[in-house]
Each structure stands twice: as structure tokens, then as C-alpha cells.
Scaffold this motif. Structure first.
Motif: not given
Length: 76
Positions: A1-19
Motif C-alpha cells: 500500500m505504501l508504495n502506491r503513494y508519493q510523498p505528500g499524497d493523502r491516503v484514500s479513505d479505503e486505505d485509511g480505514a485499514e491504516l
């Protein structure tokens, strides 16, 4: 999951629920979550890596390691 994003990106709500579930396993959860979790973001970390950070409801933030959350608890 971490590598789907770039620094500065907000994590999606779906991934955020898992986090949100994952961070509850962090030994410093109370400190990391503070006044409450608003969302998660990705930021640059040491040696060209990146990590998650939890953004609290009051706008403050704290970075955290997902590896700490999934590691077996250490005896005190």
C-alpha cells in the motif's frame, strides 16, 4: 500500500480505514492518535524511503512505522 503513494499524497479513505485498524496495534497508539485521527498521508523518510503519517483532528501529525504495528510485542 505504501508504495502506491508519493510523498505528500493523502491516503484514500479505503486505505485509511485499514491504516486506522493497523495503527491501533502500535505500542504508542495513544500518543500517535492524540485527539483523534482525521486522515493519513505519506511522507519522505530516511535514506530515500517513505512512511505513513497520521494527521490528527487538530491538524497536528505524527509519523509511524507500519512495521512496528505488525511486529510481535516485546516483553517489557
Amino acid at each position: 500500500m505504501l508504495n502506491r503513494y508519493q510523498p505528500g499524497d493523502r491516503v484514500s479513505d479505503e486505505d485509511g480505514a485499514e491504516l486506522a485498524d493497523l495503527i491501533k496495534r502500535h505500542p504508542e497508539y495513544a500518543e500517535k492518535s492524540g485527539v483523534g485521527v482525521d486522515h493519513f498521508e505519506v511522507q519522505s523518510a530516511d535514506y530515500g524511503t517513505q512512511c505513513f503519517r497520521v494527521v490528527r483532528s487538530d491538524g497536528t501529525w505524527e509519523r509511524f512505522s507500519y512495521l512496528t504495528c505488525i511486529s510481535p510485542a516485546r516483553a517489557a
